[in-house]
Design a protein around this motif. Structure first.
Motif, short mmCIF file in Angstrom:
data_model
loop_
_atom_site.label_atom_id
_atom_site.label_comp_id
_atom_site.label_asym_id
_atom_site.label_seq_id
_atom_site.Cartn_x
_atom_site.Cartn_y
_atom_site.Cartn_z
N HIS A 31 -17.88 147.88 105.19
CA HIS A 31 -17.45 146.62 105.83
C HIS A 31 -17.85 146.53 107.30
N GLY A 32 -18.35 147.63 107.84
CA GLY A 32 -18.60 147.67 109.28
C GLY A 32 -17.31 148.02 109.99
N ASN A 33 -17.41 148.44 111.23
CA ASN A 33 -16.18 148.79 111.95
C ASN A 33 -15.79 147.69 112.93
N HIS A 34 -16.53 147.60 114.02
CA HIS A 34 -16.15 146.56 114.99
C HIS A 34 -16.49 145.17 114.48
N GLY A 35 -17.55 145.10 113.67
CA GLY A 35 -17.91 143.79 113.11
C GLY A 35 -17.41 143.66 111.68
N ALA A 36 -16.19 144.17 111.42
CA ALA A 36 -15.68 144.26 110.05
C ALA A 36 -15.62 142.92 109.34
N LEU A 37 -16.30 142.90 108.17
CA LEU A 37 -16.35 141.69 107.35
C LEU A 37 -16.80 142.12 105.96
N PRO A 43 -23.54 149.07 129.69
CA PRO A 43 -24.36 150.26 129.41
C PRO A 43 -24.51 151.17 130.63
N ALA A 44 -24.67 150.56 131.81
CA ALA A 44 -24.87 151.38 133.01
C ALA A 44 -23.65 152.25 133.27
N TYR A 45 -22.46 151.67 133.09
CA TYR A 45 -21.22 152.41 133.33
C TYR A 45 -21.00 153.48 132.26
N MET A 46 -21.20 153.08 130.99
CA MET A 46 -20.94 154.02 129.88
C MET A 46 -21.91 155.20 129.91
N ARG A 47 -23.12 154.92 130.43
CA ARG A 47 -24.12 155.98 130.49
C ARG A 47 -23.64 157.14 131.35
N THR A 48 -22.80 156.83 132.35
CA THR A 48 -22.32 157.89 133.25
C THR A 48 -21.35 158.83 132.54
N TYR A 49 -20.79 158.37 131.41
CA TYR A 49 -19.86 159.24 130.67
C TYR A 49 -20.48 159.78 129.37
N ASN A 50 -21.06 158.86 128.59
CA ASN A 50 -21.62 159.26 127.30
C ASN A 50 -22.80 158.35 126.97
N PRO A 51 -24.01 158.78 127.34
CA PRO A 51 -25.19 157.90 127.16
C PRO A 51 -25.45 157.54 125.70
N SER A 52 -24.93 158.34 124.75
CA SER A 52 -25.22 158.05 123.34
C SER A 52 -24.22 157.05 122.74
N LEU A 53 -23.20 156.71 123.50
CA LEU A 53 -22.17 155.79 122.95
C LEU A 53 -22.72 154.35 122.94
N ARG A 54 -22.46 153.66 121.83
CA ARG A 54 -22.95 152.27 121.73
C ARG A 54 -22.14 151.37 122.67
N THR A 55 -22.74 150.26 123.04
CA THR A 55 -22.05 149.35 123.96
C THR A 55 -21.99 147.93 123.39
N ASP A 56 -22.14 147.84 122.06
CA ASP A 56 -22.15 146.51 121.44
C ASP A 56 -20.85 146.23 120.67
N GLN A 57 -19.83 147.05 120.93
CA GLN A 57 -18.60 146.90 120.14
C GLN A 57 -17.98 145.50 120.32
N LEU A 58 -17.96 145.03 121.56
CA LEU A 58 -17.31 143.73 121.80
C LEU A 58 -18.10 142.61 121.11
N ASP A 59 -19.42 142.67 121.24
CA ASP A 59 -20.26 141.64 120.59
C ASP A 59 -20.02 141.66 119.08
N GLN A 60 -19.97 142.86 118.55
CA GLN A 60 -19.74 142.99 117.09
C GLN A 60 -18.35 142.46 116.74
N TYR A 61 -17.40 142.80 117.57
CA TYR A 61 -16.02 142.37 117.29
C TYR A 61 -15.95 140.84 117.20
N HIS A 62 -16.68 140.17 118.09
CA HIS A 62 -16.67 138.69 118.07
C HIS A 62 -17.18 138.15 116.74
N THR A 63 -18.07 138.91 116.08
CA THR A 63 -18.62 138.43 114.79
C THR A 63 -17.71 138.80 113.61
N SER A 64 -16.74 139.66 113.88
CA SER A 64 -15.88 140.12 112.78
C SER A 64 -14.81 139.08 112.45
N MET A 65 -14.22 139.24 111.26
CA MET A 65 -13.14 138.33 110.88
C MET A 65 -11.97 138.49 111.85
#
Lengths: 420, 359
Positions: free
Chosen positions: A221-227, A109-131
């Motif tokens: 289906h969700g995007n990063h957490g697609a299921l 989040p700290a790094y992404m905030r320097t480019y786009n503070p509104s961008l979510r940073t949970d994509q990887l966590d969500q991806y782990h829950t996806s099929m």
């Protein structure tokens, strides 16, 4: 004279230099950032990355370079030095490492905030829950990783219409794998989702009407957490947009019955990917009818179904009759704008009644139908009254014209008499 | 009873002296006499306008929030309101049409020549004022078409160099067309313009009575060659009865139009929506509108719209002064004026038709 010629030459050279700089700007920019593109723009196949392609990438535009993901020494034009392991060169990123690599920035989040503070940073966590994520973790490298959907080396923001993850393109992007029968065979997943979605009311809204809020694959289906949402939770997903229908369905007898039988809520009647614009015929006994798939002819529910269908059909016909009557009056120049305005209310009642069907209670549907029918009947009368009034006006006009004709004849005879 | 009342009034006001000139007044009678009726029909339609306008005033409420609703009320709730409003709208259009016919008939019958130059000048000013009536009245129902037509119309006025912008702001009552414009146009329509028009009509009629009816030069030449062919009729009652017949015909046409094609009430104006595609002004402004549309956006270094507005203004001024441009003794100048008249008629009709058909 000589000085003039020198000045002209100087001006011409300056103009050429300026034009060349403008034309070569993208490649000069890339070369200033890293030397990788020097070689890779000359490569063929997957190794080819041209400065033009990379300049379209949001990461390049934000100042990141090849080194940011692949490591190495971009300042050296010696391939051995540039792609030296000592310099941290990683080479081609292994598919299994891709989510982790992207997540090294996108989950910070700290790094992404320097480019786009509104961008979510949970994509990887969500991806782990996806099929996709689960299978990748289990060693299946055929499943989708970040670059399969977002592309690579020319990654554009999702709001860019050229991005493969732009809402308009999402279904097509998913279909690249999910419509591939050979790829899907080992998983036992059907491959007709895209074909079905393409004929659905949702696709029509998204692609034909350009409504970007219309649902596409990721909406349900969700995007990063697609299921898949799960059989018993389908109505929760549909409720995100169809709130009233979901509330009514949640309180209906069908909700309980479907849960007991393990049926997937809304999907039972409306299907999933090939959702068509619902019509009253859904309540009928024809090929598009759904009720009789479960109910027996003549039973209590069948009678209720028939009653609701009759009510809706009658209201629809009443509104159309009133519409036609008002149109006829309007075309005769009659002022019926007030009735025309209330026609919208009758139409709203019909729409409301069609929504109330999800309660599966005839009394509630009846109430909406009656409200609409009362308005439609009043408007039908307004149209008829306007036509009666129009006829009165014409009769009045005829009498007046006759009186005028008599006056004209009388005057003419009087003038003749006067002048004879 | 009536005779007794007249005698009573005559004893005190000497009405006989006032009526005497009318008793002796005559009107030339020839094959083109029917063109004389159009001035009278225009006057009749103006009187209808005044009468129906006063009736509409009983219910009309000027204001952006009320105008449309009040006209809707007149059309749907007020007894015979639809008829009064339809007659007012149709009569306005017929009046402008008959005024145009009257003007061109005067032109082609050479009735503008000495000594009737001032009759022509007052007539042309009256036509312009009547078009002003049309423009100001068109906005009063506050419907979408009227709103945007006013916006475009006042924008065109704003193209006049130097004074254009202040004129536009004066007409609109601000930078944009708003409720203030409606109130202002209402004032122009029911107070300012009627006041000026009534005075000008009085002058125009006085000049007509004072100078008598003009005889077309060709007819005059025939009569000079053959004095026994000269025909006249008494203004009263012979001509007046014929004029009455013309008024009855006009009334019949007006009634038929109002009953068969009641004037439409569009959709309430919404300043926040975009202008309807292909919006056009009323038919009597169409030839000017189409002219402005056809002028390129830039002609040499001059802005096309500015050039168009200046061109139309200059043409209007020349039209007003037409009798003074013709030299009585020069047959060449007479030919020129006839040529210009024919060109103007063909141009106005042609551009109006083109404007209707153009996308």
């Amino acid at each position: 004279m000589a000085s003039l010629r020198n000045n002209s030459l100087l001006a011409a050279c300056s103009a050429l230099l300026l034009a060349g700089s403008i034309l070569l700007a993208p490649s000069l920019y890339a070369q200033a950032v890293n030397s990788c593109l020097d070689c890779h723009s000359a490569q063929d196949g997957p190794l080819q990355v041209t400065p033009e392609k990379f300049s379209q990438d949001i990461h390049a535009q934000k100042g990141l370079t090849c080194v940011s993901c692949h490591g190495g020494d971009a300042s050296s034009f010696d391939p051995d030095q540039a792609m030296s392991r000592k310099a941290g060169w990683k080479g081609k990123i292994d598919r299994r490492q891709v989510p982790q690599l992207c997540g090294s920035c996108h989950s910070n989040p700290a790094y992404m905030r320097t480019y786009n503070p509104s961008l979510r940073t949970d994509q990887l966590d969500q991806y782990h829950t996806s099929m996709h994520g689960k299978r990748l973790a289990a060693g299946d490298t055929k499943v989708a990783v970040c670059v399969d959907c977002h592309s690579v080396h020319d990654i554009r923001p999702a709001i860019d219409p050229r991005s493969p993850v732009n809402p308009v393109n999402v279904a097509k992007t998913c279909s690249r794998c999910h419509s591939d029968a050979a790829l899907m065979k080992p998983y036992g997943i059907p491959t007709d989702q895209f074909a079905n979605y393409s004929i659905s009311v949702h696709h029509d809204a998204m692609v034909v009407r350009g409504d970007l809020s219309a649902p596409t694959c990721t909406t349900c289906h969700g995007n990063h957490g697609a299921l898949p949402p799960g059989v018993d939770k389908v109505q929760n997903v549909c409720a995100n947009c169809h709130a009233f229908q979901a509330q009514m369905y949640g309180k209906s007898a069908h909700f309980k019955a479907f849960q007991e039988k393990g049926l997937p809520g809304c999907v039972v009647c409306h299907s999933n990917h090939a959702i068509h614009m619902p019509s009253d015929a859904v309540l009928g006994t024809g090929p598009t009818g759904v009720c009789m798939k479960c109910h027996a002819p003549g039973d209590h529910c069948d009678k209720a179904r028939a009653a609701i269908l009759t009510d809706l059909t009658q209201l629809d016909a009443s509104i159309k009759d009133a519409d036609q009557s008002l149109r006829l009056a309007e075309s005769s120049g009659m002022e019926v704008s007030e009735a025309r305005l209330t026609q919208d209310q009758a139409q709203d009642s019909l729409t409301k009644a069609r929504v109330t069907i999800h309660t599966f209670q005839t009394a509630l549907v009846d109430a909406d139908v009656k409200a609409g029918a009362t308005i439609a009947a009043a408007n039908l009368k307004a149209g008829h009254d306007a036509m009666v009034e129009r006829n009165h006006r014409r009769i009045g006009l005829g009498i007046c014209l006759l009186a005028i004709a008599f006056m004209l004849v009388g005057l003419w005879l009087y003038i003749k008499k006067l002048e004879s | 009873m009536i005779a007794a009342l007249y005698r009573w009034l005559d004893d005190r006001l000497h009405l006989d002296d006032l009526i005497a000139p009318f008793k002796h007044k005559t009107v030339p009678r020839h094959r083109l006499s029917y063109w004389y009726f159009f001035g009278g029909i225009t006057l009749f339609l103006f009187m209808i306008q005044v009468l129906t306008g006063i009736l509409l005033l009983l219910y009309y409420r000027p204001g952006a929030n009320e105008a449309f609703e009040s006209v809707q009320y007149i059309m749907t709730r007020v007894q015979f309101g639809w008829l009064i409003r339809s007659i007012h709208s149709w009569s306005a259009n017929l009046m402008i049409f008959t005024a145009f016919v009257h003007m061109f008939s005067v032109l082609f019958l050479k009735a503008y020549r000495k000594p009737r130059e001032l009759t022509w000048v007052t007539g042309v000013i009256l036509l312009l004022l009547v078009m002003g009536f049309g423009f100001s009245g068109y906005l009063l129902p506050w419907d979408t078409l009227a709103f945007f037509a006013t916006k475009v119309g006042t924008e065109i006025a704003g193209q006049i160099p130097i004074i254009g912008k202040p004129i536009m702001i004066f007409l609109r009552g601000g930078d944009e067309v708003t409720g203030a414009t409606l109130t202002r146009f209402f004032g122009f329509h029911v107070a300012v313009l009627p006041g000026i028009v009534v005075v000008l009509i009085a002058i125009h009629l006085f000049l007509v009575q004072r100078l008598g009816m003009s005889v077309p030069p060709k007819v005059e030449a025939e009569w000079t060659a053959n004095p026994s062919a000269r025909r006249e009729m008494k203004f009263f009652p012979n001509f007046a009865l014929r004029e009455m017949m013309a008024w009855y015909v006009a009334m019949g046409v007006l009634g038929a139009l109002a009953a068969i094609f009641p004037w439409n009430l569009g959709v309430k104006a919404d300043p926040f929506i975009s202008a309807p595609a292909g919006i056009k002004p009323e038919w009597y402004f169409l030839f000017m509108f189409q002219t402005l549309k056809m002028i390129p956006s830039k002609v040499w270094i001059i802005d096309g719209e500015v050039l168009g507005v200046l061109g139309c203004s200059l043409a209007g001024l020349l039209w007003l002064l037409l009798p003074f441009l013709e030299n009585e003794k020069s047959s060449r100048s007479k030919t020129w004026v006839t040529g210009i008249s024919i060109f103007a008629l063909v141009y106005v009709i042609g551009m109006t038709v083109y404007g209707f058909l153009a996308q």
